[in-house]
Motif scaffolding. Structure first.
Motif, PDB file in Angstrom:
ATOM      1  N   TYR A 124       0.836  -1.206   0.000  1.00  8.13           N
ATOM      2  CA  TYR A 124       0.000   0.000   0.000  1.00  8.13           C
ATOM      3  C   TYR A 124       0.870   1.255   0.000  1.00  8.13           C
ATOM      4  N   ASP A 125       1.850   1.299   0.887  1.00 15.68           N
ATOM      5  CA  ASP A 125       2.726   2.471   0.959  1.00 15.68           C
ATOM      6  C   ASP A 125       3.503   2.658  -0.343  1.00 15.68           C
ATOM      7  N   LEU A 126       3.944   1.555  -0.932  1.00 15.64           N
ATOM      8  CA  LEU A 126       4.691   1.632  -2.186  1.00 15.64           C
ATOM      9  C   LEU A 126       3.816   2.194  -3.299  1.00 15.64           C
ATOM     10  N   GLN A 127       2.565   1.773  -3.345  1.00 15.37           N
ATOM     11  CA  GLN A 127       1.658   2.265  -4.378  1.00 15.37           C
ATOM     12  C   GLN A 127       1.360   3.749  -4.186  1.00 15.37           C
ATOM     13  N   VAL A 128       1.189   4.161  -2.940  1.00 16.61           N
ATOM     14  CA  VAL A 128       0.916   5.573  -2.651  1.00 16.61           C
ATOM     15  C   VAL A 128       2.106   6.451  -3.035  1.00 16.61           C
ATOM     16  N   LYS A 129       3.310   5.996  -2.729  1.00 14.42           N
ATOM     17  CA  LYS A 129       4.507   6.799  -2.971  1.00 14.42           C
ATOM     18  C   LYS A 129       4.911   6.854  -4.442  1.00 14.42           C
ATOM     19  N   THR A 130       4.547   5.828  -5.212  1.00 17.44           N
ATOM     20  CA  THR A 130       4.996   5.767  -6.607  1.00 17.44           C
ATOM     21  C   THR A 130       3.875   5.977  -7.622  1.00 17.44           C
TER      22      THR A 130
END
Length: 219
Positions: free
Chosen positions: A90-96
């Motif tokens: 989830y964090d990776l998708q939000v940041k990228t």
């Protein structure tokens, strides 16, 4: 009529259940033994399940197909992996703002067991491909002992091991770049972004997501 339907469903269920957590592929005889069904009956059910994409057939026998994987029937360990990886993905998708994949190595294939993001990438949960053809798969192959992985691909796995991340263009379609990092010798996390994006700047984020998932699995 109702008893016949129940009996058919029961038989289909015991055949699917033959593919347990440790299973990659099974022969006809192995499925018949595990399901405790006659060989001819097992063969008929297997053929029907292959036609419906619940199972797939290859030169090694039968394995779980796209439909079974998309229902989460593939592996109890996959569920634990998905739960452990969820915050990092989830964090990776939000940041990228990228399409994010979680992959698991099954035999010679990499299976997408989770996906976050839009339809720009033609994948879904359960989609599989030869591991050597995707960054998601190469990341896991590079984490394997050399004698177990080198024969599966012509890629420079040593370079991938040193870098800790794989970056490739065109894995899913022209105009897209894939990055992936291994979680362990079984799984990997990756993103897919347009070629116009400088993918290299996301390498630390992908590696961090893999490390975070690895730590969650050990907790």
């Amino acid at each position: 009529m109702r008893e016949v339907v129940v009996t058919t469903v029961d038989r289909f269920t015991v055949v699917i259940d033959a593919f347990d957590d440790a299973t990659v592929d099974l022969t006809l005889d192995q499925v018949a033994t595990r399901a405790a069904l006659p060989r001819s009956t097992t063969h008929r059910i297997l053929d029907h399940l292959v036609r419906l994409n619940w199972l797939k057939r290859n030169d090694r026998g039968y394995g779980l197909g796209v439909r079974a994987m998309s229902w989460g029937a593939g592996d109890a360990a996959d569920l634990r992996l998905r739960e452990a990886a969820a915050p990092a993905l989830y964090d990776l998708q939000v940041k990228t703002a990228a399409v994010v994949h979680l992959g698991v190595l099954r035999g010679r294939d990499i299976v997408h067991v989770d996906k976050l993001g839009g339809p720009a990438v033609p994948t879904r949960v359960g989609t599989s491909a030869p591991a050597g053809e995707l960054a998601l798969g190469l990341a896991v192959l590079a984490a394997l002992p050399p004698e177990d992985a080198e024969e599966q691909t012509g890629a420079d796995l040593m370079a991938i091991r040193r870098a800790g991340v794989v970056c490739r263009r065109g894995d899913y379609s022209p105009g897209l770049t894939s990055l992936a990092a291994a979680i362990d010798r079984r799984a990997s996390v990756g993103i897919v972004v347009p070629d116009s994006v400088c993918a290299q700047r996301y390498q630390p984020l992908v590696m961090a997501a893999a490390a975070r998932t690895r730590a969650a699995l050990r907790a």
